[in-house]
Design a protein around this motif. Structure first.
Motif, mmCIF file in Angstrom:
data_model
loop_
_atom_site.group_PDB
_atom_site.id
_atom_site.type_symbol
_atom_site.label_atom_id
_atom_site.label_comp_id
_atom_site.label_asym_id
_atom_site.label_seq_id
_atom_site.Cartn_x
_atom_site.Cartn_y
_atom_site.Cartn_z
ATOM 1 N N TYR A 69 2.203 -8.191 -3.645
ATOM 2 C CA TYR A 69 1.900 -7.827 -2.258
ATOM 3 C C TYR A 69 3.191 -7.491 -1.531
ATOM 4 O O TYR A 69 4.213 -8.131 -1.736
ATOM 5 N N THR A 70 3.149 -6.479 -0.670
ATOM 6 C CA THR A 70 4.318 -6.140 0.140
ATOM 7 C C THR A 70 4.068 -6.410 1.621
ATOM 8 O O THR A 70 5.010 -6.558 2.380
ATOM 9 N N GLU A 71 2.798 -6.467 2.019
ATOM 10 C CA GLU A 71 2.488 -6.794 3.409
ATOM 11 C C GLU A 71 1.035 -7.227 3.519
ATOM 12 O O GLU A 71 0.149 -6.653 2.889
ATOM 13 N N ILE A 72 0.826 -8.268 4.313
ATOM 14 C CA ILE A 72 -0.517 -8.716 4.661
ATOM 15 C C ILE A 72 -0.515 -8.942 6.163
ATOM 16 O O ILE A 72 0.340 -9.659 6.687
ATOM 17 N N SER A 73 -1.446 -8.306 6.864
ATOM 18 C CA SER A 73 -1.483 -8.464 8.320
ATOM 19 C C SER A 73 -2.899 -8.232 8.832
ATOM 20 O O SER A 73 -3.754 -7.716 8.117
ATOM 21 N N LEU A 74 -3.102 -8.629 10.063
ATOM 22 C CA LEU A 74 -4.361 -8.370 10.746
ATOM 23 C C LEU A 74 -4.155 -7.222 11.709
ATOM 24 O O LEU A 74 -3.169 -7.190 12.456
ATOM 25 N N LYS A 75 -5.053 -6.279 11.678
ATOM 26 C CA LYS A 75 -5.044 -5.162 12.617
ATOM 27 C C LYS A 75 -6.374 -5.231 13.352
ATOM 28 O O LYS A 75 -7.393 -4.793 12.822
ATOM 29 N N GLY A 76 -6.317 -5.846 14.527
ATOM 30 C CA GLY A 76 -7.559 -6.122 15.251
ATOM 31 C C GLY A 76 -8.306 -7.207 14.495
ATOM 32 O O GLY A 76 -7.786 -8.297 14.270
ATOM 33 N N THR A 77 -9.517 -6.875 14.032
ATOM 34 C CA THR A 77 -10.293 -7.840 13.235
ATOM 35 C C THR A 77 -10.276 -7.478 11.754
ATOM 36 O O THR A 77 -10.951 -8.119 10.958
ATOM 37 N N ASP A 78 -9.526 -6.456 11.376
ATOM 38 C CA ASP A 78 -9.461 -6.020 9.983
ATOM 39 C C ASP A 78 -8.243 -6.619 9.277
ATOM 40 O O ASP A 78 -7.195 -6.824 9.896
ATOM 41 N N LEU A 79 -8.390 -6.870 7.984
ATOM 42 C CA LEU A 79 -7.292 -7.375 7.159
ATOM 43 C C LEU A 79 -6.632 -6.177 6.477
ATOM 44 O O LEU A 79 -7.303 -5.396 5.792
ATOM 45 N N TYR A 80 -5.339 -6.031 6.686
ATOM 46 C CA TYR A 80 -4.561 -4.942 6.084
ATOM 47 C C TYR A 80 -3.689 -5.532 4.986
ATOM 48 O O TYR A 80 -2.977 -6.508 5.199
ATOM 49 N N VAL A 81 -3.759 -4.955 3.783
ATOM 50 C CA VAL A 81 -2.978 -5.436 2.640
ATOM 51 C C VAL A 81 -2.265 -4.239 2.018
ATOM 52 O O VAL A 81 -2.885 -3.221 1.724
ATOM 53 N N SER A 82 -0.959 -4.379 1.817
ATOM 54 C CA SER A 82 -0.163 -3.373 1.136
ATOM 55 C C SER A 82 0.368 -4.025 -0.134
ATOM 56 O O SER A 82 0.749 -5.200 -0.120
ATOM 57 N N PHE A 83 0.382 -3.285 -1.250
ATOM 58 C CA PHE A 83 0.783 -3.881 -2.519
ATOM 59 C C PHE A 83 1.348 -2.841 -3.475
ATOM 60 O O PHE A 83 1.132 -1.641 -3.300
ATOM 61 N N LEU A 84 2.101 -3.332 -4.459
ATOM 62 C CA LEU A 84 2.623 -2.484 -5.528
ATOM 63 C C LEU A 84 1.665 -2.561 -6.709
ATOM 64 O O LEU A 84 1.133 -3.637 -7.026
#
Length: 156
Positions: free
Chosen positions: A112-127
């Motif tokens: 994983y490179t980033e995990i965050s909340l955008k409003g009520t959605d879960l945003y996940v960035s990964f390699l």
């Protein structure tokens, strides 16, 4: 269309040896080659081991072999996913080691490179790195070998 690479879950009774990478097994008349282990889960209540595998369907031989082109330099790409708040039960689809499909190609999630909340959605960035089937000739040879074993033929 039948996918060449698939993810499958196999349940074993405890103390029965699970499949290893390179093993083949047959299910519903289809021979599969284990090319990766994604995850596993122990259930002590019913004494089972559930293993999630990345497999190649050996019965499908109409594909272009890509693995050799990428052997020189293993590469990875950054991917991202957004899960709406009502779809958070699908977060297990993004666990490390699982595979996902992007533009018809299968990738294994590495880090994983980033995990965050955008409003009520879960945003996940990964390699992730691409998963390639074994070469068509190797797959055909493995399938023939398995059929020979099943029929108990020997070549002299």
């Amino acid at each position: 269309m039948n996918d060449l690479l698939i993810t499958t879950v196999v349940t074993f009774k405890l103390f029965k040896q699970p499949y290893k990478i390179g093993d083949t097994y047959e299910i519903n008349g289809e021979t599969r080659l284990v090319i990766g282990i994604e995850s596993f889960e122990l259930n002590k209540y019913d004494s089972t081991l559930k293993v999630r595998y990345t497999c190649q369907r050996l019965d499908v031989l109409d594909f272009v072999s890509k693995g050799k082109a990428y052997r020189q330099e293993p590469h990875q790409i950054e991917m991202e996913a957004t899960l709406r708040h009502d779809k958070w039960d699908r977060v297990s689809d993004l666990n490390l080691g699982t595979t996902t499909i992007l533009r018809g190609e299968r990738y294994k999630i590495l880090e994983y490179t980033e995990i965050s909340l955008k409003g009520t959605d879960l945003y996940v960035s990964f390699l992730a790195r691409p998963i390639h089937p074994v070469d068509r000739k190797e797959a055909k040879a493995k399938l023939m070998d398995e059929r020979r074993k099943k029929l108990q033929f020997e070549i002299i």
